[in-house]
Design a protein around this motif. Structure first.
Motif: not given
Lengths: 429, 249
Positions: A19-22, A12-15, A126-133
């Protein structure tokens, strides 16, 4: 409760292009944090199980519901404020989702771009969005931004590069012309939502949505008035959690579950079944919002032997103290009623804002608190300055008062603990 | 006999009390295992009960202390015992500074601490002394020998250090810089005191109160006497000992 575990779904996160690894490290961290802060509490109400499950499914089940809604052509809107006319989203069959902004983890990401000396909530989000977290951020049609503070309104300009951001102007005074401005903004927002569905929201849909959200706010009012009982039938930590979940759960399901919890609390009160003895020091918290998973101050206060009996905050009573009258005769009139309700919000971005001071004192008296801790996110100038007036009002009323300014980092926990314990000593003497 | 122990960021302080009177005290620099060190110090007195305060209070309670109280309450009890007219306390230790206002009966009415900031703490003075190449006692005697003031704008430990470096590079005399740093700290402490409002006798506790120049400048700035106990750094430990001595009776 040792089987509690925040669920993962890497597919789901990949879809969602995260940043799935993190991100895959996050669920175990949240599992541990949640277990330490919430599941370690003694004698919790049984109905808290539902809210525990909401946390277990925070990165999976609820995200899937958002994606399903989008596939069905329904609007899914991300938000950061109580100044969101969510009745409009509800009327369009959509989902209104409070986005991530309560963790230190993504502050360093944000600080690569944003200045360091601004609000931690804005930096975190903002950090959540730009880091894909943040899976929520990844699953929305657009973000609703408002102009309640300088840090937010200027960050929306930058955020818009990463996710479409619809900005609404929030007036800063409450004159007639300001109310007219806000009504125009509400209408613009309605159009933006209708553009996604391709349908105009009808009067009946709007009225039904108002009913739904009134019921939600009333269930929270009911819950908050039950928790004012002494001895407390529910902890401040659990209350904060429920008020946080209110921002991303389905409103109908949430309302049912809150009412079921209320039924349980009524029974507990009759049986004198409490989370802390009657003589436990009672503290009310006021001020800036504590976005999920910001449990820092509540954990310190209740870890120091007090119980929190009220949150006068956006993630607290400010969200549900007012409901909307449903007797509007047309869609236009309904929008006016809606606007009136939202103009009652006593955010510190307004000047003057003396209604809030009166509201804090009224809630303090209703809650049976013995002291007030005003919580201010670092660099939130409006709440920080308003604390001066709040202190004066508390001095006049003979209410023990302490102001705390903090961010999400753990470095000041030792000092905060000393201050909170000293405040508890002070009110217990 | 009852013992109060104050596990601070820089030092561990101990006070032994019998029938409400101080009978003995000692101070040691904090080691890497403060609770073990504190436990050894305490054991030598064979006390009936121990109360802990300071940053390490909860660790001490986990290992040996029967009670804990915060530094705020401990300093209030200690200062008020020595100065019954005390209504205001300034405590400056290694890691933080605080101002406490007491009501007529000596109970804590209000307090303020510096948050997330080293300005005006013992640690700040150490850093400033080091950036001028002074030992701590040389730092205040050098400052006392100057009657000249230069402007130090920053009270942030990090920025003040670079300000000191650039003043030195401009050829400013180190004793003038030392004096100016003292004056800036006095400004900072005065504004904390004025924010809370000074009433009754003002007592200055904590290790930094041993700096007699700072005390003198503060007294001049506030235009009122500043009372400094004979051993200002043990007031917290003394207050903790008094607390347990009283509750044990």
């Amino acid at each position: 409760m040792s089987d509690f575990s925040v669920k993962a779904d890497e597919q789901l996160w990949t879809e969602l292009q995260m940043d799935v690894e993190r991100f895959k490290n996050v669920p175990p961290v949240l599992t541990k944090l949640y277990s330490d802060i919430f599941l370690s509490q003694k004698n919790r109400p049984a109905e808290m199980t539902y809210f525990d499950n909401m946390i277990e499914n925070i990165y999976t089940g609820r995200i899937q519901e958002m994606l399903d809604a989008r596939k069905a052509g329904k609007p899914v809107i991300g938000t950061f404020c109580v100044y969101v006319p969510e009745e409009i989203i509800q009327a369009a069959g959509g989902l209104c989702i409070g986005l991530c902004g309560g963790s230190q983890a993504t502050v360093p990401d944000a600080e690569k771009i944003l200045p360091r000396n601004i609000c931690p909530m804005v930096k975190s989000a903002f950090g959540f969005k730009i880091s894909g977290m943040c899976p929520f951020f990844q699953a929305v049609d657009f973000v609703y931004g408002e102009t309640t503070c300088d840090a937010k309104k200027k960050t929306w300009e930058l955020l818009d590069k990463y996710v479409p951001t619809h900005v609404m102007e929030i007036p800063q005074l409450k004159r007639e012309r300001d109310k007219r401005l806000w009504l125009e903004e509400v209408k613009d927002f309605k159009q933006a939502v209708e553009k996604i569905t391709g349908n105009e929201i009808s009067e009946d849909e709007l009225r039904a949505a108002v009913d739904t959200l009134n019921a939600k706010r009333k269930s929270l009012q009911r819950l908050n008035s039950l928790r004012h009982n002494n001895p407390s039938p529910i902890s401040g930590r659990d209350m904060l959690l429920i008020q946080q979940i209110a921002f991303y759960d389905d409103p109908v399901r949430f309302t049912d579950k809150v009412n079921e919890l209320c039924d349980e609390l009524e029974a507990r009160i009759k049986e004198n079944n409490a989370v802390a003895p009657k003589e436990t020091p009672r503290i009310m918290v006021s001020g800036t919002p504590m976005a999920l998973p910001n449990w820092k101050l509540h954990n310190i206060i209740e870890g120091s032997g007090a119980v929190i009996v009220n949150e006068e905050s956006c993630i607290g009573t400010r969200y549900y103290k007012d409901t909307i009258e449903t007797n509007g005769a047309s869609a236009e009139e309904m929008l006016e009623k809606l606007t009136e309700r939202y103009m009652k919000i006593d955010c510190s971005c307004f000047t003057p804002n003396d209604d809030r001071i009166d509201q804090v004192i009224a809630e303090y008296k209703a809650s049976g608190a013995q002291g007030l801790i005003d919580y201010c996110l670092q660099f939130c100038h409006t709440y920080n300055i308003e604390a001066v007036k709040l202190r004066e009002a508390c001095e006049k009323e003979g209410i023990p008062f302490m102001a705390i300014e903090s961010d999400y980092s753990p470095e000041d926990v030792g000092q905060l603990q000393t201050r909170v314990e000293a405040f508890i000593e002070q009110i217990s003497e | 006999m009852h013992v109060g122990i104050d596990l601070g960021s820089r030092a561990i302080k101990l006070a032994a009390v019998k029938d409400g009177q101080l009978v003995s005290s000692e101070v040691a620099n904090s080691s890497f295992e403060p609770h073990k060190q504190a436990q050894e110090m305490v054991a030598r007195y064979n006390p009936l009960q121990v109360a802990a305060t300071g940053y390490g209070r909860h660790l001490a309670q986990k290992h040996f202390a029967q009670q804990v109280i915060t530094e705020i309450k401990a300093h209030s009890l200690g200062a008020r015992h020595l100065y019954p007219g005390c209504r205001t306390i300034l405590d400056v230790g290694g890691q933080d500074s605080k101002v406490i206002a007491l009501d007529e009966r000596g109970r804590v009415a209000q307090f303020q601490m510096n948050d997330k900031c080293a300005a005006g703490t013992g640690r700040f003075m150490e850093m400033m002394a080091a950036s001028l190449g002074y030992a701590l006692d040389e730092f205040s005697s050098a400052a006392a020998s100057s009657d000249h003031r230069v402007t130090i704008n920053s009270m942030c430990a990090v920025f003040a250090e670079s300000e000191v470096v650039s003043l030195r590079n401009r050829g400013t005399a180190p004793e003038d810089i030392a004096r100016s740093i003292h004056l800036s700290i006095v400004e900072r402490l005065s504004s904390m005191l004025e924010r809370i409002g000074i009433q009754g006798e003002l007592v200055f506790s904590g290790g930094v109160a041993r700096n007699s120049l700072l005390v003198q400048l503060l007294s001049q700035r506030l235009a009122r006497p500043v009372m400094v106990p004979e051993s200002p750094e043990i007031i917290g430990a003394f207050g903790a000992a008094l607390h347990i001595d009283k509750s044990a009776v």
